[in-house]
Scaffold this motif. Sequence first.
Motif, mmCIF file in Angstrom:
data_model
loop_
_atom_site.group_PDB
_atom_site.id
_atom_site.type_symbol
_atom_site.label_atom_id
_atom_site.label_comp_id
_atom_site.label_asym_id
_atom_site.label_seq_id
_atom_site.Cartn_x
_atom_site.Cartn_y
_atom_site.Cartn_z
ATOM 1 N N GLU A 1 -5.729 13.695 5.202
ATOM 2 C CA GLU A 1 -6.111 12.337 4.850
ATOM 3 C C GLU A 1 -5.615 12.006 3.449
ATOM 4 N N ALA A 2 -5.166 10.805 3.266
ATOM 5 C CA ALA A 2 -4.647 10.391 1.963
ATOM 6 C C ALA A 2 -5.464 9.222 1.432
ATOM 7 N N VAL A 3 -5.396 9.049 0.119
ATOM 8 C CA VAL A 3 -6.054 7.914 -0.521
ATOM 9 C C VAL A 3 -5.081 6.745 -0.521
ATOM 10 N N THR A 4 -5.536 5.598 -0.036
ATOM 11 C CA THR A 4 -4.687 4.409 -0.023
ATOM 12 C C THR A 4 -4.832 3.665 -1.344
ATOM 13 N N MET A 5 -3.705 3.326 -1.953
ATOM 14 C CA MET A 5 -3.729 2.566 -3.196
ATOM 15 C C MET A 5 -2.884 1.313 -3.041
ATOM 16 N N HIS A 6 -3.400 0.203 -3.533
ATOM 17 C CA HIS A 6 -2.699 -1.075 -3.458
ATOM 18 C C HIS A 6 -2.038 -1.340 -4.808
ATOM 19 N N SER B 1 0.823 -1.206 0.000
ATOM 20 C CA SER B 1 0.000 0.000 0.000
ATOM 21 C C SER B 1 0.859 1.258 0.000
ATOM 22 N N VAL B 2 0.433 2.276 -0.778
ATOM 23 C CA VAL B 2 1.059 3.594 -0.748
ATOM 24 C C VAL B 2 -0.041 4.621 -0.520
ATOM 25 N N ASN C 1 4.611 7.901 0.877
ATOM 26 C CA ASN C 1 3.674 8.996 0.669
ATOM 27 C C ASN C 1 3.995 9.717 -0.642
ATOM 28 N N ILE C 2 3.005 9.798 -1.521
ATOM 29 C CA ILE C 2 3.189 10.394 -2.839
ATOM 30 C C ILE C 2 2.232 11.567 -2.991
ATOM 31 N N THR C 3 2.722 12.694 -3.508
ATOM 32 C CA THR C 3 1.909 13.902 -3.660
ATOM 33 C C THR C 3 1.677 14.200 -5.130
ATOM 34 N N VAL C 4 0.425 14.553 -5.464
ATOM 35 C CA VAL C 4 0.080 14.924 -6.836
ATOM 36 C C VAL C 4 0.466 16.378 -7.063
ATOM 37 N N CYS C 5 1.169 16.644 -8.160
ATOM 38 C CA CYS C 5 1.615 17.996 -8.503
ATOM 39 C C CYS C 5 0.993 18.403 -9.835
ATOM 40 N N ILE C 6 0.365 19.597 -9.882
ATOM 41 C CA ILE C 6 -0.229 20.114 -11.104
ATOM 42 C C ILE C 6 0.761 21.043 -11.789
ATOM 43 N N GLU C 7 1.062 20.794 -13.053
ATOM 44 C CA GLU C 7 2.007 21.614 -13.811
ATOM 45 C C GLU C 7 1.314 22.859 -14.360
ATOM 46 N N VAL C 8 1.973 24.027 -14.253
ATOM 47 C CA VAL C 8 1.447 25.264 -14.824
ATOM 48 C C VAL C 8 2.527 25.909 -15.686
ATOM 49 N N SER C 9 2.110 26.758 -16.601
ATOM 50 C CA SER C 9 3.053 27.443 -17.490
ATOM 51 C C SER C 9 3.506 28.751 -16.872
ATOM 52 N N GLY C 10 4.765 29.083 -17.060
ATOM 53 C CA GLY C 10 5.298 30.349 -16.574
ATOM 54 C C GLY C 10 5.074 31.451 -17.592
ATOM 55 N N GLY C 11 5.591 32.652 -17.286
ATOM 56 C CA GLY C 11 5.444 33.766 -18.228
ATOM 57 C C GLY C 11 4.216 34.580 -17.921
ATOM 58 N N SER C 12 3.738 35.319 -18.923
ATOM 59 C CA SER C 12 2.591 36.205 -18.734
ATOM 60 C C SER C 12 1.341 35.397 -18.457
ATOM 61 N N TYR C 13 0.434 35.989 -17.676
ATOM 62 C CA TYR C 13 -0.794 35.301 -17.275
ATOM 63 C C TYR C 13 -1.951 35.851 -18.097
ATOM 64 N N SER D 1 2.009 15.425 -12.291
ATOM 65 C CA SER D 1 3.119 14.516 -12.024
ATOM 66 C C SER D 1 2.973 14.052 -10.584
ATOM 67 N N LEU D 2 3.615 12.954 -10.241
ATOM 68 C CA LEU D 2 3.564 12.396 -8.889
ATOM 69 C C LEU D 2 4.939 12.569 -8.261
ATOM 70 N N LEU D 3 4.984 13.228 -7.132
ATOM 71 C CA LEU D 3 6.257 13.517 -6.481
ATOM 72 C C LEU D 3 6.532 12.521 -5.365
ATOM 73 N N PHE D 4 7.720 11.928 -5.394
ATOM 74 C CA PHE D 4 8.177 11.040 -4.325
ATOM 75 C C PHE D 4 9.662 11.299 -4.117
#
Length: 329
Positions: A15-20, A4-5, A74-86, A48-51
């Motif tokens: 709280e985290a989601v347990t995955m087998h 399990s992770v 423990n693994i954390t979900v990371c959302i990618e965003v673009s840099g530069g002007s918004y 991406s998944l950070l470990f």
Amino acid sequence: MEFSVFVKLTARQTEAVTMHVAATTTATKFHQDVCMRLNITDQKERTSLLFGSHSLTSRTSGILDDFDIISGSNITVCIEVSGGSYNDERYIHPSVKKSQGKCIFLLVENDTESIRVEMPCGHPVTPVGLAGYVDDQIKSGETKIKCPSCQMEWKVSEIIKRGLTQSEREALEQGLTKNNYTTYRECPKCGITIKKTDTGVKMDCSFCKSKGTSFIFCWSCKKEWKNKGSSYDNCGNDSCGLDKELQKSLDTCQMKTVDKISVPKIRVCPKCSKVIEHRDGCRRVVCPNKDCSTEFCFICLKVSDKGKRFPCYDKPCKSAASRQTLPKK
């Protein structure tokens, strides 16, 4: 061999989601499974998944064992965003059909200047009206965005195409992810994650039942259900904070229109206190608690008596009953 992770949407999440998973699971397959489990498949290419110092994406090769991921990691979900002007301007995708119809949100009477576009169900909206409606749905805790006229579910990608700004898109995606995550709990006995599909709190684990050991627990306190009576909303555990949680739902739930009258969308049965959410149809409802089955008016909360219809059955209600307060035990 499986182990399990724990996967978290944010680093501060309690709280985290347990995955087998198996040590031989590929990083690509694991990334795909995580996105499906957290209901963020529409954002898979931007996650991406950070470990530790590793980042696992759909483009990563190798298996979990290559990244030293072991049981309890423990693994954390990371959302990618673009840099530069918004860029926060509205952009309507070329594939979206324009409309001459009246916006179903009707922000301005006789509005002929605002651009109107067709939703997948055919109903016309203005981008500003759509953005406001989506924001209200997210803040109300909805896990899906549906057309208020026909109840067809709108896909996130189709909503975005119809003129949401970058900030509105992020609020929609992150809001749905957060709202959907709150509909999951782990069975205290077997550890399998269960999705909540209604407003009830009495949970019967189907996995435990399939193994021949039925286990019923309380969604609120996560303890075994002790109440052997007919109650579906009182687990019988003295330490359960269910009453406080239910009262908050009654006090803050979204309003909706039933037979042309605005009422809270969540009520409790006047007889047994079963929590009921009005989905569609008229004001006449029957309590889903089989041991109760009381017929009552969802607007004024008057009940049927001794085989007779409730008092306002064949005439319109003049006003709605106020938000309810749970009866003291």
